[in-house]
Design an enzyme around this catalytic site. Structure first.
Site, short mmCIF file in Angstrom:
data_model
loop_
_atom_site.label_atom_id
_atom_site.label_comp_id
_atom_site.label_asym_id
_atom_site.label_seq_id
_atom_site.Cartn_x
_atom_site.Cartn_y
_atom_site.Cartn_z
NE ARG A 54 41.54 55.28 28.01
CZ ARG A 54 41.72 56.35 27.24
NH1 ARG A 54 41.52 56.28 25.94
NH2 ARG A 54 42.11 57.50 27.75
CE1 TYR A 107 49.09 31.00 34.80
CE2 TYR A 107 49.53 33.25 34.12
CZ TYR A 107 48.89 32.05 33.93
OH TYR A 107 48.05 31.91 32.85
CG ASP A 177 48.91 35.72 41.16
OD1 ASP A 177 47.79 35.40 41.59
OD2 ASP A 177 49.28 35.49 39.98
CE LYS A 202 43.23 30.83 35.90
NZ LYS A 202 44.55 31.21 36.38
C1 LIG Z 1 45.56 31.83 35.60
C2 LIG Z 1 46.45 32.60 36.47
C3 LIG Z 1 46.84 33.88 36.13
C4 LIG Z 1 46.45 34.50 34.80
O1 LIG Z 1 45.10 34.73 34.68
P1 LIG Z 1 44.46 34.92 33.21
O2 LIG Z 1 43.17 35.57 33.48
O3 LIG Z 1 44.38 33.56 32.61
O4 LIG Z 1 45.40 35.81 32.47
C5 LIG Z 1 47.64 34.59 37.00
N1 LIG Z 1 48.05 34.04 38.16
C6 LIG Z 1 47.71 32.80 38.52
C7 LIG Z 1 48.19 32.28 39.81
C8 LIG Z 1 46.91 32.04 37.69
O5 LIG Z 1 46.61 30.79 38.04
#
Ligand SMILES: *Cc1c(COP(=O)(O)O)cnc(C)c1O
Length: 384
Positions: A54, A107, A177, A202
């Protein structure tokens, strides 16, 4: 390992650890819970680089170290999703009695986490408009300002250096983010942000086959981040970190193509009579263009589209008949996608002039994508 160079160069060379893996270019996948100690003295000293699954393996460490170089971070931690990365960053910055100033264009699930879960632990969240000056909104108990630029669904560009300046003047942390730009096109920590967050699901993964997130911290925020991550028992698997590392190697070439195709589609759509507005900061006409050009070195393949008012059946005829655009969430993979966007705002800053769609430009031929959209818009007209 040479830690200097452009992001394109770094993305190829960082985090390899080939010297410890018989020269293999890629760090193998380690699956581990128990890690053995040679004797009781070693167990007591607790100085082994790896102590328990972990807490990390060579695979997770390779990914984290690679990201730290790319982000210019003191420490990076990996987590099971991008949403978890946002939640972790906020949890490591805020505690009971604190106030969090959150951008309204974040988001949606990040906002929901603050409203439904964080709130139960005594942290109050209020929203600011993405282009609003934050200084007057800071309270004596404000602990962190959360940014996401460009914003989810609406793509407003934030003045990150100005936000950092106002926040740091009051000892407030700045979290960002940065999923849209990735560290290839924008490096938050180099612009003064304290915690840089990425949904590696992404573009870093890049192939729509992994859920992964990370938070990268500067010096002053590394210890608290690492402690919070450890206490929550967070961990991203070796398999997923391997995919993250593999995606990293081709990130810059994929992004160059996503950028080019995204802009081609955006320009073509902006000239169509069915379209009210294209939401893409790399378009000269976009309200965020000047800031984007000042701070970012590129744009990804994700942008928005406001249609002129049209009945739901017309939009369905347009979207359902597309051959190259899948209907589905997430983005950043090799494939083109389209989804309707539902925008919820507390600050009243986005006036919807018509239905909003979000497009992800994939790696297909741009001409094929335009032909597909052209036929789709013809169907839209037939049903309007
Ligand atoms: C998709 C997304 C997230 C979340 O990512 P996941 O891996 O799907 O939890 C967070 N911030 C932004 C800007 C996103 O587009």
């Amino acid at each position: 390992m040479d830690k200097k160079g452009k992001p394109e160069t770094l993305a190829v060379s960082i985090g390899r650890m080939s010297d410890t893996h018989f020269g293999a270019v890629n760090t193998p996948i380690y699956r581990a819970s128990t890690i053995l100690y040679p004797d009781l003295a070693a167990l007591k000293a607790n100085k082994q680089p790896y102590s328990y699954g972990r807490r990390g393996t060579p695979t997770t460490r390779s990914f984290e170290e690679a990201i730290s170089v790319l982000e210019g971070a003191a420490r990076t931690v990996t987590v099971p999703s991008g949403l978890n990365a946002n939640a972790l960053a906020i949890l490591s910055a805020c505690g009971a009695g604190d106030h969090l100033l959150m951008v309204d264009s974040a988001y949606e699930p990040t906002k929901t986490f603050c409203e439904r879960t964080l709130q139960r632990f005594g942290v109050e969240t209020t929203y600011y408009a993405p282009t609003e000056a934050i200084a007057p909104l800071l309270r004596p108990n404000t602990k962190a300002v959360f940014c996401e630029s460009p914003g989810s669904l609406t793509f407003e560009v934030q003045d990150i250096p100005a936000i950092v300046k106002a926040a740091h003047a009051k000892g407030v942390s700045v979290l960002m983010d940065n999923t849209w730009a990735t560290p290839v096109f924008f490096q938050p920590l180099k612009h003064g942000v304290d915690l840089s967050i990425q949904a590696a699901t992404k573009y870093v993964g890049g192939h729509a086959d992994v859920m992964l997130g990370y938070v990268a911290a500067n010096d002053s925020h590394a210890a608290r981040l690492q402690e919070t991550h450890g206490n929550l028992g967070l961990y991203a698997s070796g398999d997923d970190c391997f995919l993250g590392l593999r995606g990293l190697r081709t990130l810059s070439v994929r992004l160059a193509r996503h950028q080019e195709t995204g802009l081609t589609l955006a320009r073509w759509l902006a000239a169509r009579p069915e379209v009210a507005r294209v939401l893409h900061p790399a378009l000269e006409s976009d309200p965020g263009h000047t800031l984007w050009k000042r701070d970012f070195s590129g744009a990804c393949g994700l942008f928005g589209l406001v249609l002129k008012p049209a009945p739901e059946a017309a939009i369905a005829a347009f979207v359902d008949g597309l051959r190259h655009f899948g209907i589905g969430y997430s983005w950043g993979g090799f494939e083109s996608l389209i989804v309707p966007a539902h925008i919820r705002r507390s600050t009243g800053t986005f006036a919807e002039e018509g239905p909003v769609l979000r497009i992800h430009a994939g790696l297909e031929d741009a001409g094929d994508l335009i032909t597909d959209l052209e036929k789709g818009l013809a169907r839209l007209r037939e049903h309007t």
